[in-house]
Scaffold this active site. Structure first.
Site, PDB file in Angstrom:
ATOM      1  N   ASP A   1     -33.835  31.169 -12.393  1.00  0.00           N
ATOM      2  CA  ASP A   1     -33.395  30.555 -13.640  1.00  0.00           C
ATOM      3  C   ASP A   1     -32.915  29.133 -13.347  1.00  0.00           C
ATOM      4  O   ASP A   1     -33.231  28.576 -12.299  1.00  0.00           O
ATOM      5  CB  ASP A   1     -32.328  31.406 -14.338  1.00  0.00           C
ATOM      6  CG  ASP A   1     -31.036  31.551 -13.534  1.00  0.00           C
ATOM      7  OD1 ASP A   1     -30.842  30.800 -12.549  1.00  0.00           O
ATOM      8  OD2 ASP A   1     -30.201  32.417 -13.874  1.00  0.00           O
TER       9      ASP A   1
ATOM     10  N   HIS B   1     -30.032  29.878 -10.277  1.00  0.00           N
ATOM     11  CA  HIS B   1     -30.102  30.845  -9.177  1.00  0.00           C
ATOM     12  C   HIS B   1     -31.500  30.930  -8.570  1.00  0.00           C
ATOM     13  O   HIS B   1     -32.497  30.986  -9.310  1.00  0.00           O
ATOM     14  CB  HIS B   1     -29.700  32.239  -9.671  1.00  0.00           C
ATOM     15  CG  HIS B   1     -28.374  32.272 -10.352  1.00  0.00           C
ATOM     16  ND1 HIS B   1     -28.248  32.149 -11.728  1.00  0.00           N
ATOM     17  CD2 HIS B   1     -27.121  32.394  -9.853  1.00  0.00           C
ATOM     18  CE1 HIS B   1     -26.958  32.201 -12.045  1.00  0.00           C
ATOM     19  NE2 HIS B   1     -26.260  32.340 -10.935  1.00  0.00           N
TER      20      HIS B   1
ATOM     21  N   SER C   1     -21.674  34.286  -8.810  1.00  0.00           N
ATOM     22  CA  SER C   1     -22.870  34.947  -9.340  1.00  0.00           C
ATOM     23  C   SER C   1     -23.968  35.144  -8.307  1.00  0.00           C
ATOM     24  O   SER C   1     -24.837  36.006  -8.488  1.00  0.00           O
ATOM     25  CB  SER C   1     -23.436  34.134 -10.510  1.00  0.00           C
ATOM     26  OG  SER C   1     -23.760  32.814 -10.113  1.00  0.00           O
TER      27      SER C   1
END
Length: 381
Positions: A356, A359, A64
């Protein structure tokens, strides 16, 4: 110990960097990295490639951190194609797990290729997009095959299959000779491993009863080696392997394993450091195996630069380092950082190291990526 050779490289690349009127050569290395980061951000010097080289493309694999939207149409919870993701990005929520751009975008910009690296599975992808590089990365992917199965995402072997498909398209568009040049001269970035630590080893009982830290990192690193060998076999010659971050210091892992004070989850950091040692060993082994002038395989350390940013964030304008901007900032990531999180989210993500619960923010990436690439740029050529 890991910093010493890097410090020499930094002095070579930035011999006259001065902060507050003091030469960086006069500063002890314990504060050097922080000062170097500050200098680079303040000066915003353009990256000059050795021998006036031109990079034709950047191709990206992993999880991600560098997924710009390949998971958008997958049946998985690992998605970021909705607000508040992308709230500070000119194209809105594209699937990037960030408030704005992600490392693959900054890497392509640093190498002078383009500002954004699109997802290979983006239905709007053009052949020109493909010729200058795409990301095959899939959020929540890992080296460990079980990591990909748990999240139902595109494994690294699956990402290689997509790359093989893209090679066929490139050859059809520009011919065999031009395609060979693009593939051999491109930069390849691989970002993976964090999900193996946080989501597979520590969050499930699947591997932990059968593997201690040493055997698990050996096991996972063997898949990294296999991936890099296959990538080399497809024509990649300039490969950067990004190590694991201090995963125990990201907000969600502090909440899960950091106790009442939400300190860094030390066991996860210990495993991440050991994993990095094994990945660095894989790189050294492959460099010895493919001892050819045109082959460059580089281990890129993110662990200590990100840790420095967390510990010295005030120097770069950060005010919050242990919570994310999205929602409460304690756990939310992926589908749990969603439109319902907007009322609780911070107004200014640029003062947060993390966007978040998992990340970093775009601001953090904008500092980290140029720093890391500058530290290693000469090794790609």
């Amino acid at each position: 110990m890991m910093f010493l050779p890097q410090s020499r490289a930094l002095f070579t690349l930035f011999p006259s960097c001065k902060c507050n009127g003091r030469s960086s050569r006069t500063i002890t290395f314990s504060v050097f990295l922080g000062l170097f980061l500050y200098c680079c951000v303040e000066n915003e010097a353009a990256l000059v490639l050795p021998n006036n080289e031109t990079i034709p493309a950047v191709f990206v694999f992993g999880d991600s951190i560098v997924d710009p939207g390949n998971n958008n149409n997958l049946l998985t919870i690992a998605k970021g194609n909705f607000l508040p993701y992308g709230r500070d990005f000119k194209y809105g929520p594209t699937g990037r797990f960030s408030n704005g751009r992600v490392p693959s975008d900054f890497i392509a910009e640093e190498f002078g290729v383009k500002d954004l690296v699109p997802a290979y599975l983006d239905p709007k992808l053009t052949i020109q997009d493909l010729l200058t590089g795409v990301s095959f990365a899939s959020g929540a992917a890992g080296y460990d095959p079980i990591t990909n199965q748990l999240a139902n995402v595109i494994s690294l072997p699956g990402q290689l299959d997509l790359f093989k498909e893209s090679i066929t398209k490139i050859k059809s568009a520009v011919g065999e000779e031009k395609a060979a040049t693009i593939i051999s001269k491109a930069i390849y970035i691989v970002v993976c491993g964090s999900n193996d630590v946080a989501n597979t080893y520590f969050a499930t009982p699947i591997r932990r009863p059968h593997y201690d830290f040493n055997s698990y990192t050996d096991f996972a690193a063997s898949y990294a080696q296999q991936f890099l060998q296959e990538l080399y076999g497809l024509g990649a010659r300039r490969i950067g392997l990004l190590g694991l971050p201090p995963i125990g210091c990201v907000p969600s892992q502090r909440t899960i394993g950091g106790g009442k004070n939400r300190d860094c989850y030390d066991h996860e950091n210990e495993l991440a450091r050991l994993f990095n040692d094994k990945l660095s060993g894989v790189v050294e082994s492959l460099k010895a195996t493919y001892n050819l002038p045109d082959t460059k395989i580089i281990f890129l350390d993110i662990y200590y630069p990100l840790l420095s940013l967390i510990e010295n964030g005030a120097k770069y304008g950060f005010k919050v380092f242990n919570k994310g901007c999205c929602g409460t900032g304690l756990l939310e990531a992926s589908i749990f950082c969603n439109p319902l999180s907007i009322p609780l989210s911070c107004p200014d993500a640029s003062i947060y190291v993390f966007w978040d619960g998992y990340h970093p923010s775009e601001k953090a990436y904008s500092i980290l990526v140029p720093t890391i690439i500058n530290m290693h740029v000469s090794e790609f050529f």
